[in-house]
Design an enzyme around this catalytic site. Structure first.
Site, PDB file in Angstrom:
ATOM      1  N   HIS A  19      23.432  65.836  64.133  1.00 19.81           N
ATOM      2  CA  HIS A  19      23.363  67.469  65.299  1.00 19.81           C
ATOM      3  C   HIS A  19      24.117  67.070  66.211  1.00 19.81           C
ATOM      4  O   HIS A  19      24.875  68.453  67.375  1.00 19.81           O
ATOM      5  CB  HIS A  19      21.969  67.446  65.417  1.00 19.81           C
ATOM      6  CG  HIS A  19      20.674  67.223  64.772  1.00 19.81           C
ATOM      7  ND1 HIS A  19      20.251  67.144  64.307  1.00 19.81           N
ATOM      8  CD2 HIS A  19      21.126  68.943  64.043  1.00 19.81           C
ATOM      9  CE1 HIS A  19      18.915  68.011  63.097  1.00 19.81           C
ATOM     10  NE2 HIS A  19      20.056  68.990  63.392  1.00 19.81           N
ATOM     11  N   LYS A  43       6.947  74.104  59.911  1.00 15.94           N
ATOM     12  CA  LYS A  43       7.345  73.514  59.229  1.00 15.94           C
ATOM     13  C   LYS A  43       6.702  72.173  59.021  1.00 15.94           C
ATOM     14  O   LYS A  43       7.503  71.818  58.684  1.00 15.94           O
ATOM     15  CB  LYS A  43       8.405  73.930  59.952  1.00 15.94           C
ATOM     16  CG  LYS A  43       9.576  74.838  59.374  1.00 15.94           C
ATOM     17  CD  LYS A  43      11.351  74.201  60.579  1.00 15.94           C
ATOM     18  CE  LYS A  43      12.147  75.156  59.607  1.00 15.94           C
ATOM     19  NZ  LYS A  43      13.664  75.013  59.290  1.00 15.94           N
ATOM     20  N   ARG A  94      26.695  72.715  56.686  1.00 14.67           N
ATOM     21  CA  ARG A  94      27.190  71.764  56.182  1.00 14.67           C
ATOM     22  C   ARG A  94      27.654  72.056  54.808  1.00 14.67           C
ATOM     23  O   ARG A  94      28.567  72.911  54.923  1.00 14.67           O
ATOM     24  CB  ARG A  94      25.878  70.509  55.730  1.00 14.67           C
ATOM     25  CG  ARG A  94      25.648  69.985  56.796  1.00 14.67           C
ATOM     26  CD  ARG A  94      24.273  69.602  57.207  1.00 14.67           C
ATOM     27  NE  ARG A  94      22.761  70.420  56.917  1.00 14.67           N
ATOM     28  CZ  ARG A  94      22.339  70.453  57.469  1.00 14.67           C
ATOM     29  NH1 ARG A  94      21.286  69.445  57.436  1.00 14.67           N
ATOM     30  NH2 ARG A  94      21.317  71.767  57.485  1.00 14.67           N
ATOM     31  N   SER A 132      18.392  66.023  58.462  1.00 17.61           N
ATOM     32  CA  SER A 132      16.683  65.285  58.825  1.00 17.61           C
ATOM     33  C   SER A 132      15.952  65.417  58.292  1.00 17.61           C
ATOM     34  O   SER A 132      15.031  63.855  57.831  1.00 17.61           O
ATOM     35  CB  SER A 132      16.266  66.600  60.695  1.00 17.61           C
ATOM     36  OG  SER A 132      17.052  66.397  61.333  1.00 17.61           O
TER      37      SER A 132
HETATM   38  P1  ADP Z   1      17.364  73.796  60.242  1.00 14.78           P
HETATM   39  O1  ADP Z   1      15.337  73.844  60.556  1.00 14.78           O
HETATM   40  O2  ADP Z   1      17.564  74.880  60.957  1.00 14.78           O
HETATM   41  O3  ADP Z   1      17.415  72.968  59.792  1.00 14.78           O
HETATM   42  P2  ADP Z   1      17.850  71.245  61.384  1.00 14.78           P
HETATM   43  O4  ADP Z   1      17.219  70.949  63.187  1.00 14.78           O
HETATM   44  O5  ADP Z   1      17.872  70.658  60.330  1.00 14.78           O
HETATM   45  O6  ADP Z   1      17.230  72.976  61.997  1.00 14.78           O
HETATM   46  O7  ADP Z   1      19.017  71.878  62.099  1.00 14.78           O
HETATM   47  C1  ADP Z   1      19.899  72.527  63.040  1.00 14.78           C
HETATM   48  C2  ADP Z   1      21.576  73.394  63.213  1.00 14.78           C
HETATM   49  O8  ADP Z   1      22.443  71.422  62.899  1.00 14.78           O
HETATM   50  C3  ADP Z   1      21.765  73.809  61.551  1.00 14.78           C
HETATM   51  O9  ADP Z   1      22.887  74.688  61.727  1.00 14.78           O
HETATM   52  C4  ADP Z   1      21.904  72.903  60.602  1.00 14.78           C
HETATM   53  O10 ADP Z   1      22.864  73.241  59.414  1.00 14.78           O
HETATM   54  C5  ADP Z   1      22.705  71.576  61.939  1.00 14.78           C
HETATM   55  N1  ADP Z   1      23.175  70.819  61.831  1.00 14.78           N
HETATM   56  C6  ADP Z   1      22.487  69.478  61.289  1.00 14.78           C
HETATM   57  N2  ADP Z   1      22.711  68.585  60.634  1.00 14.78           N
HETATM   58  C7  ADP Z   1      24.323  68.826  60.344  1.00 14.78           C
HETATM   59  C8  ADP Z   1      25.179  67.982  59.852  1.00 14.78           C
HETATM   60  N3  ADP Z   1      24.963  67.157  59.163  1.00 14.78           N
HETATM   61  N4  ADP Z   1      27.055  68.873  59.751  1.00 14.78           N
HETATM   62  C9  ADP Z   1      25.959  70.043  60.364  1.00 14.78           C
HETATM   63  N5  ADP Z   1      25.413  71.102  60.798  1.00 14.78           N
HETATM   64  C10 ADP Z   1      24.573  70.219  61.014  1.00 14.78           C
END
Ligand code: ADP
Length: 170
Positions: A19, A43, A94, A132
């Protein structure tokens, strides 16, 4: 030229180095970047909204970026973006796994407001696999999450895992 305002929405449960990398890259592309931390309780997050917000704020402060702000939101993303005056939705991509959902969401948001563009960014190659959900799983099973989150987030996760109890050890 109109000001470019981006929204980077997510659950950030907890914020990872993936992030943070997207935030760093995104902040360079827009005049103002608003990180939207979803407060949607469905969630079942490991950290409460205020805890997630506080962690994102702390990480952003450590990154020394002067055009990034952090807010909580519980609304349709497009409405939140409109209210904030944003013209860009920023998402991280990703692997293939993210694509289907992101493709659908971007397509539907486009129909809801064609003036808001979704922009996808890739994190540094070394940070791409981080999620996460897996960070929490690894911590729950007693694995070391140091390669995936900041030292402070690691401490917070380990403390929370101690509270809720680790999973089996065999
Ligand atoms: P969600 O609940 O949509 O999964 P997240 O908090 O996991 O939300 O992620 C928010 C954003 O960050 C999403 O667009 C997700 O694809 C992106 N993201 C999370 N981890 C990574 C990573 N390692 N590389 C690229 N993008 C990421």
């Amino acid at each position: 030229m109109t000001e470019r305002v981006g929204i980077y929405p997510g659950t950030f449960d907890p914020i990872t180095l993936g992030h943070a990398d997207i935030i760093r890259r995104g902040a360079k592309l827009v005049d103002r970047l608003i990180i939207g931390v979803t407060t949607n309780p469905s969630k079942n997050p490991m950290f409460s909204t205020s805890e997630r917000l506080a962690k994102v704020e702390r990480e952003v402060a450590a990154m020394d970026l002067d055009n990034v702000e952090v807010v909580g939101f519980n609304a349709l993303l497009v409405k939140f973006a409109q209210k904030a005056g944003a013209n860009v939705i920023l998402r991280g991509l990703r692997a293939v796994a993210d694509f289907e959902y992101e493709y659908q969401m971007a397509g539907m948001n486009q129909q809801l407001d064609e003036n808001i563009e979704t922009v996808f960014l890739m994190a540094d190659v070394s940070l791409q696999p981080i999620a996460s959900k897996l960070v929490k799983e690894i911590a729950l099973f007693g694995g070391d999450i140091a390669p995936f989150v900041s030292a402070q987030v690691r401490e917070d996760v380990v403390a929370r895992v101690e509270e809720i109890g680790r999973m089996g050890d065999y």
